[in-house]
Scaffold this motif. Structure first.
Motif, PDB file in Angstrom:
ATOM      1  N   LYS A  12       0.834  -1.198   0.000  1.00 31.03           N
ATOM      2  CA  LYS A  12       0.000   0.000   0.000  1.00 31.03           C
ATOM      3  C   LYS A  12       0.877   1.259   0.000  1.00 31.03           C
ATOM      4  CE  LYS A  12      -2.563  -1.662   3.390  1.00 31.03           C
ATOM      5  NZ  LYS A  12      -3.593  -1.815   4.433  1.00 31.03           N
ATOM      6  N   ASP A  13       1.954   1.227   0.778  1.00 26.22           N
ATOM      7  CA  ASP A  13       2.896   2.355   0.777  1.00 26.22           C
ATOM      8  C   ASP A  13       3.541   2.525  -0.594  1.00 26.22           C
ATOM      9  OD1 ASP A  13       2.359   2.832   3.453  1.00 26.22           O
ATOM     10  OD2 ASP A  13       4.164   1.814   4.172  1.00 26.22           O
ATOM     11  N   GLN A  16       1.140   4.192  -3.076  1.00 26.20           N
ATOM     12  CA  GLN A  16       1.040   5.632  -2.836  1.00 26.20           C
ATOM     13  C   GLN A  16       2.284   6.367  -3.331  1.00 26.20           C
ATOM     14  OE1 GLN A  16      -0.836   6.946   0.995  1.00 26.20           O
ATOM     15  NE2 GLN A  16      -0.494   4.786   1.476  1.00 26.20           N
ATOM     16  N   ILE A  38      -3.372  12.280  -1.698  1.00 27.60           N
ATOM     17  CA  ILE A  38      -3.363  10.812  -1.681  1.00 27.60           C
ATOM     18  C   ILE A  38      -3.645  10.410  -0.240  1.00 27.60           C
ATOM     19  CG2 ILE A  38      -2.034   8.682  -1.941  1.00 27.60           C
ATOM     20  CD1 ILE A  38      -0.385   9.959  -4.066  1.00 27.60           C
ATOM     21  N   SER A  39      -4.591   9.507  -0.069  1.00 29.82           N
ATOM     22  CA  SER A  39      -4.907   9.055   1.284  1.00 29.82           C
ATOM     23  C   SER A  39      -5.137   7.552   1.296  1.00 29.82           C
ATOM     24  CB  SER A  39      -6.138   9.784   1.820  1.00 29.82           C
ATOM     25  OG  SER A  39      -7.266   9.504   1.012  1.00 29.82           O
ATOM     26  N   GLN A  40      -5.065   7.001   2.491  1.00 26.83           N
ATOM     27  CA  GLN A  40      -5.288   5.567   2.663  1.00 26.83           C
ATOM     28  C   GLN A  40      -6.248   5.371   3.819  1.00 26.83           C
ATOM     29  OE1 GLN A  40      -1.748   3.249   3.391  1.00 26.83           O
ATOM     30  NE2 GLN A  40      -2.929   1.601   4.282  1.00 26.83           N
ATOM     31  N   ASP A  43      -7.762  -0.737   3.323  1.00 27.08           N
ATOM     32  CA  ASP A  43      -7.166  -1.286   2.102  1.00 27.08           C
ATOM     33  C   ASP A  43      -7.372  -0.396   0.876  1.00 27.08           C
ATOM     34  OD1 ASP A  43      -6.299  -3.496   3.493  1.00 27.08           O
ATOM     35  OD2 ASP A  43      -7.969  -4.772   2.881  1.00 27.08           O
ATOM     36  N   ILE A  45      -6.716   2.983  -1.286  1.00 27.14           N
ATOM     37  CA  ILE A  45      -5.860   4.128  -1.544  1.00 27.14           C
ATOM     38  C   ILE A  45      -6.636   5.039  -2.497  1.00 27.14           C
ATOM     39  CG2 ILE A  45      -3.764   4.947  -2.679  1.00 27.14           C
ATOM     40  CD1 ILE A  45      -3.843   1.629  -0.922  1.00 27.14           C
ATOM     41  N   THR A  46      -6.779   6.306  -2.116  1.00 25.92           N
ATOM     42  CA  THR A  46      -7.522   7.277  -2.909  1.00 25.92           C
ATOM     43  C   THR A  46      -6.555   8.339  -3.418  1.00 25.92           C
ATOM     44  OG1 THR A  46      -9.497   6.923  -1.549  1.00 25.92           O
ATOM     45  CG2 THR A  46      -9.434   8.933  -2.881  1.00 25.92           C
ATOM     46  N   LYS A  92      -9.748   5.407  -7.034  1.00 26.22           N
ATOM     47  CA  LYS A  92      -9.637   4.593  -5.824  1.00 26.22           C
ATOM     48  C   LYS A  92      -9.137   3.207  -6.194  1.00 26.22           C
ATOM     49  CE  LYS A  92     -12.940   6.775  -2.822  1.00 26.22           C
ATOM     50  NZ  LYS A  92     -13.923   6.548  -1.792  1.00 26.22           N
ATOM     51  N   THR A  94      -8.154  -0.655  -4.356  1.00 27.93           N
ATOM     52  CA  THR A  94      -8.244  -1.507  -3.179  1.00 27.93           C
ATOM     53  C   THR A  94      -7.204  -2.611  -3.280  1.00 27.93           C
ATOM     54  OG1 THR A  94     -10.608  -1.069  -3.010  1.00 27.93           O
ATOM     55  CG2 THR A  94      -9.769  -2.975  -1.816  1.00 27.93           C
TER      56      THR A  94
END
Length: 98
Positions: A12-13, A16, A38-40, A43, A45-46, A92, A94
Protein backbone atom coordinates in the motif's frame (compact mmCIF):
# COMPACT_ATOMS: atom_id res chain seq x y z
CA UNK A 1 -0.70 -18.77 1.16
CA UNK A 2 -1.34 -15.06 1.74
CA UNK A 3 1.34 -12.42 2.07
CA UNK A 4 2.14 -11.15 5.54
CA UNK A 5 0.44 -8.14 7.08
CA UNK A 6 3.78 -6.30 6.93
CA UNK A 7 4.14 -7.04 3.19
CA UNK A 8 0.56 -5.91 2.61
CA UNK A 9 1.28 -2.59 4.35
CA UNK A 10 4.44 -2.15 2.25
CA UNK A 11 2.48 -2.74 -0.96
CA UNK A 12 0.00 0.00 0.00
CA UNK A 13 2.90 2.36 0.78
CA UNK A 14 4.52 1.43 -2.55
CA UNK A 15 1.34 2.22 -4.47
CA UNK A 16 1.04 5.63 -2.84
CA UNK A 17 4.70 6.40 -3.53
CA UNK A 18 4.77 5.33 -7.18
CA UNK A 19 2.22 7.85 -8.48
CA UNK A 20 3.74 11.00 -9.91
CA UNK A 21 0.91 13.11 -11.37
CA UNK A 22 -2.18 13.01 -13.54
CA UNK A 23 -3.18 14.29 -16.96
CA UNK A 24 -6.41 15.32 -18.59
CA UNK A 25 -7.24 15.60 -22.29
CA UNK A 26 -9.21 18.56 -23.59
CA UNK A 27 -9.53 19.34 -27.29
CA UNK A 28 -7.02 16.61 -28.12
CA UNK A 29 -4.35 18.25 -25.92
CA UNK A 30 -3.02 16.37 -22.89
CA UNK A 31 -2.26 18.59 -19.90
CA UNK A 32 -0.49 17.66 -16.66
CA UNK A 33 -2.24 18.09 -13.33
CA UNK A 34 -0.51 17.72 -9.96
CA UNK A 35 -1.72 15.39 -7.25
CA UNK A 36 -4.16 17.18 -4.97
CA UNK A 37 -4.20 14.47 -2.28
CA UNK A 38 -3.36 10.81 -1.68
CA UNK A 39 -4.91 9.06 1.28
CA UNK A 40 -5.29 5.57 2.66
CA UNK A 41 -8.19 4.17 4.65
CA UNK A 42 -7.80 0.49 5.40
CA UNK A 43 -7.17 -1.29 2.10
CA UNK A 44 -8.32 1.65 -0.07
CA UNK A 45 -5.86 4.13 -1.54
CA UNK A 46 -7.52 7.28 -2.91
CA UNK A 47 -5.72 9.56 -5.37
CA UNK A 48 -7.28 12.94 -6.08
CA UNK A 49 -6.58 15.64 -8.65
CA UNK A 50 -8.20 19.07 -8.73
CA UNK A 51 -8.95 21.32 -11.68
CA UNK A 52 -9.72 24.89 -10.64
CA UNK A 53 -11.92 27.45 -12.38
CA UNK A 54 -9.14 28.32 -14.86
CA UNK A 55 -9.92 25.09 -16.74
CA UNK A 56 -13.13 24.81 -18.75
CA UNK A 57 -14.45 22.83 -21.70
CA UNK A 58 -15.03 19.19 -22.58
CA UNK A 59 -12.56 16.81 -20.96
CA UNK A 60 -12.36 13.42 -22.66
CA UNK A 61 -9.79 11.45 -20.65
CA UNK A 62 -8.08 11.37 -17.27
CA UNK A 63 -4.83 9.46 -16.59
CA UNK A 64 -2.76 8.57 -13.55
CA UNK A 65 0.97 8.62 -14.36
CA UNK A 66 3.63 6.71 -12.41
CA UNK A 67 7.09 7.97 -11.44
CA UNK A 68 8.64 6.31 -14.50
CA UNK A 69 6.29 8.20 -16.83
CA UNK A 70 4.07 5.23 -17.60
CA UNK A 71 0.29 5.27 -17.59
CA UNK A 72 -0.87 3.56 -14.41
CA UNK A 73 -4.58 4.10 -15.06
CA UNK A 74 -6.69 5.89 -17.64
CA UNK A 75 -10.37 6.61 -17.76
CA UNK A 76 -12.14 7.80 -20.89
CA UNK A 77 -14.82 10.31 -20.00
CA UNK A 78 -16.83 13.16 -21.42
CA UNK A 79 -17.25 15.90 -18.86
CA UNK A 80 -18.17 19.47 -19.73
CA UNK A 81 -16.50 21.57 -17.04
CA UNK A 82 -17.72 25.15 -16.63
CA UNK A 83 -15.23 27.90 -15.79
CA UNK A 84 -17.05 28.89 -12.61
CA UNK A 85 -16.56 25.58 -10.77
CA UNK A 86 -13.66 23.41 -9.71
CA UNK A 87 -13.58 19.69 -10.42
CA UNK A 88 -12.23 16.99 -8.11
CA UNK A 89 -11.13 13.82 -9.94
CA UNK A 90 -10.84 10.72 -7.77
CA UNK A 91 -9.25 7.33 -8.47
CA UNK A 92 -9.64 4.59 -5.82
CA UNK A 93 -7.66 1.37 -5.59
CA UNK A 94 -8.24 -1.51 -3.18
CA UNK A 95 -5.36 -3.79 -2.17
CA UNK A 96 -6.78 -6.74 -0.28
CA UNK A 97 -4.87 -9.40 1.51
CA UNK A 98 -6.54 -12.75 0.83
Amino acid sequence: MAITAAAHAKMKDWLQGMISHGTYTKGGVETTMPIHAISQAGDVITVQFYLDDNVSGTITKFKVIDKEGGVFDDQPDSIVKPALNGLLITFKYTLKRV
